[in-house]
Design an enzyme around this catalytic site. Structure first.
Site, PDB file in Angstrom:
ATOM      1  N   ASP A  28       0.909  -1.183  -0.015  1.00 34.62           N
ATOM      2  CA  ASP A  28       0.047   0.032  -0.134  1.00 34.62           C
ATOM      3  C   ASP A  28       0.913   1.152   0.110  1.00 34.62           C
ATOM      4  OD1 ASP A  28      -2.177   1.583   0.058  1.00 34.62           O
ATOM      5  OD2 ASP A  28      -2.753   1.286   2.215  1.00 34.62           O
ATOM      6  N   HIS A  45       2.939   3.319  -8.955  1.00 31.90           N
ATOM      7  CA  HIS A  45       2.514   2.131  -9.204  1.00 31.90           C
ATOM      8  C   HIS A  45       3.928   1.331  -9.804  1.00 31.90           C
ATOM      9  CE1 HIS A  45      -1.197   2.212  -7.768  1.00 31.90           C
ATOM     10  NE2 HIS A  45      -1.839   2.744  -8.788  1.00 31.90           N
ATOM     11  N   LEU A 139      11.640 -20.323  -4.824  1.00 29.02           N
ATOM     12  CA  LEU A 139      10.267 -19.481  -4.162  1.00 29.02           C
ATOM     13  C   LEU A 139       9.166 -19.695  -4.947  1.00 29.02           C
ATOM     14  CD1 LEU A 139       9.582 -17.336  -2.571  1.00 29.02           C
ATOM     15  CD2 LEU A 139      10.300 -15.717  -4.397  1.00 29.02           C
TER      16      LEU A 139
HETATM   17  C1  FPP Z   1      -1.737   0.480  -3.300  1.00 34.05           C
HETATM   18  O1  FPP Z   1      -1.316   1.712  -3.596  1.00 34.05           O
HETATM   19  C2  FPP Z   1      -1.342  -0.584  -4.487  1.00 34.05           C
HETATM   20  C3  FPP Z   1      -2.127  -1.024  -5.371  1.00 34.05           C
HETATM   21  C4  FPP Z   1      -3.501  -0.677  -5.749  1.00 34.05           C
HETATM   22  C5  FPP Z   1      -1.528  -2.079  -6.257  1.00 34.05           C
HETATM   23  C6  FPP Z   1      -0.068  -2.588  -6.093  1.00 34.05           C
HETATM   24  C7  FPP Z   1       0.521  -2.527  -7.652  1.00 34.05           C
HETATM   25  C8  FPP Z   1       1.693  -2.379  -7.761  1.00 34.05           C
HETATM   26  C9  FPP Z   1       2.803  -2.490  -6.638  1.00 34.05           C
HETATM   27  C10 FPP Z   1       2.108  -2.377  -9.243  1.00 34.05           C
HETATM   28  C11 FPP Z   1       1.982  -3.366  -9.765  1.00 34.05           C
HETATM   29  C12 FPP Z   1       2.403  -4.494  -9.487  1.00 34.05           C
HETATM   30  C13 FPP Z   1       2.719  -5.726 -10.081  1.00 34.05           C
HETATM   31  C14 FPP Z   1       3.174  -6.979  -9.276  1.00 34.05           C
HETATM   32  C15 FPP Z   1       2.827  -5.651 -11.701  1.00 34.05           C
HETATM   33  P1  FPP Z   1      -2.552   2.866  -3.513  1.00 34.05           P
HETATM   34  O2  FPP Z   1      -2.629   3.144  -5.106  1.00 34.05           O
HETATM   35  O3  FPP Z   1      -3.560   2.281  -2.953  1.00 34.05           O
HETATM   36  O4  FPP Z   1      -1.622   3.999  -2.856  1.00 34.05           O
HETATM   37  P2  FPP Z   1      -2.490   5.055  -1.792  1.00 34.05           P
HETATM   38  O5  FPP Z   1      -3.273   4.353  -0.783  1.00 34.05           O
HETATM   39  O6  FPP Z   1      -1.306   5.755  -1.311  1.00 34.05           O
HETATM   40  O7  FPP Z   1      -3.392   5.650  -2.603  1.00 34.05           O
END
Ligand code: FPP
Length: 250
Positions: A28, A45, A139
């Site tokens: 997150d 991201h 893994l």
């Molecule tokens: C949360 O950050 C994260 C996500 C919604 C998705 C996680 C995605 C990635 C790490 C990139 C793609 C991953 C792969 C494996 C290809 P948020 O956007 O909710 O952050 P915020 O809460 O600060 O708005």
């Protein structure tokens, strides 16, 4: 990178003989990371993917058996269409770029969630990656995509009841914890013993609800794109200091 030969100086605090078998991570804070830098959310991201690479590699190197990452939840479809589309594009880019690295590091790739509702091209790339890494024995990296813990339980119950019906009249006593576990998406994975959540929120957010029953939870204020292997080692070291009693007296 050599699997299972961690540099001693990076890991002074971790006991490699008592590693968690299965680490699950709620990644997150990508949006907040980008906002702090006045960048578009997608930049967060993208930076998040760099953290994914580091953590996957560190887990493989330490000798952790399973790593499950919450990459896209059933709720994430509510985000603006452009962000969803960019997340799917990033995922496809990650899969295409990563196959060689996964194979080099003996990592077996998998995906859990309602995969058949993802865009067809994403599904195609996922199945290609699964197939091309299926013989690896190190893994087990699993991405949770279009995943929801409640949706998983509904799918498991539907599957189990269908299965029991097939065998004749439904015997409700056949519905046991072990039997239900055998119908979860994670049926061939052990339950996670360490759940990491970044960016400070104390929530499960519908992630692996059944499987985290006895899991140790470790939360850090660090935003996901800033999460480094040193943070992972810290989480594992803290996990190793905890006393796990599974409801007993120890
Ligand atoms: C949360 O950050 C994260 C996500 C919604 C998705 C996680 C995605 C990635 C790490 C990139 C793609 C991953 C792969 C494996 C290809 P948020 O956007 O909710 O952050 P915020 O809460 O600060 O708005």
């Amino acid at each position: 990178m050599k699997t299972r030969t961690p540099e001693a100086h990076l890991l002074p605090q971790v006991d490699l003989t008592r590693l968690p078998q299965h680490i699950a991570i709620i990644m997150d804070g990508n949006g907040r990371w980008a906002k702090k830098r006045r960048l578009p959310r997608i930049a967060g991201h993208r930076a998040g993917i760099r953290a994914v690479r580091q953590v996957v590699e560190a887990c493989a190197r330490m000798g952790v058996r399973c790593l499950t990452l919450y990459a896209f939840s059933v709720e994430n479809w509510k985000r603006p269409h452009t962000e969803v589309k960019l997340l799917m594009d990033l995922l496809r880019e990650y899969l295409k770029k990563e196959i060689a690295e996964l194979n080099k590091n003996n990592i077996r790739f998998g995906a859990i969630g309602r995969i058949s509702n993802l865009p067809p091209l994403v599904q195609k790339d996922l199945y290609t990656t699964i197939e091309k890494t299926q013989d690896n024995t190190g893994l087990r990296l699993t991405l949770a995509l279009n995943y929801g813990g409640r949706a998983e339980l509904i799918d498991a119950v539907r599957d189990l009841v269908t299965h029991l019906h097939r065998d004749g009249a439904l015997d409700v006593n056949a519905i046991t914890e072990d039997e239900l576990s055998r119908h979860l998406y994670t049926r061939d994975l052990p339950d996670p013993d360490l759940l990491i959540r970044t960016s400070g929120e104390m929530r499960l957010s519908n992630f692996l609800l059944w499987q985290v029953a006895y899991c140790e939870i470790w939360v850090t204020d660090t935003l996901w794109p800033d999460f480094k292997e040193q943070d992972l080692f810290q989480a594992v070291a803290d996990f190793q200091k905890r006393e796990r009693r599974y409801g007993g007296l120890g």
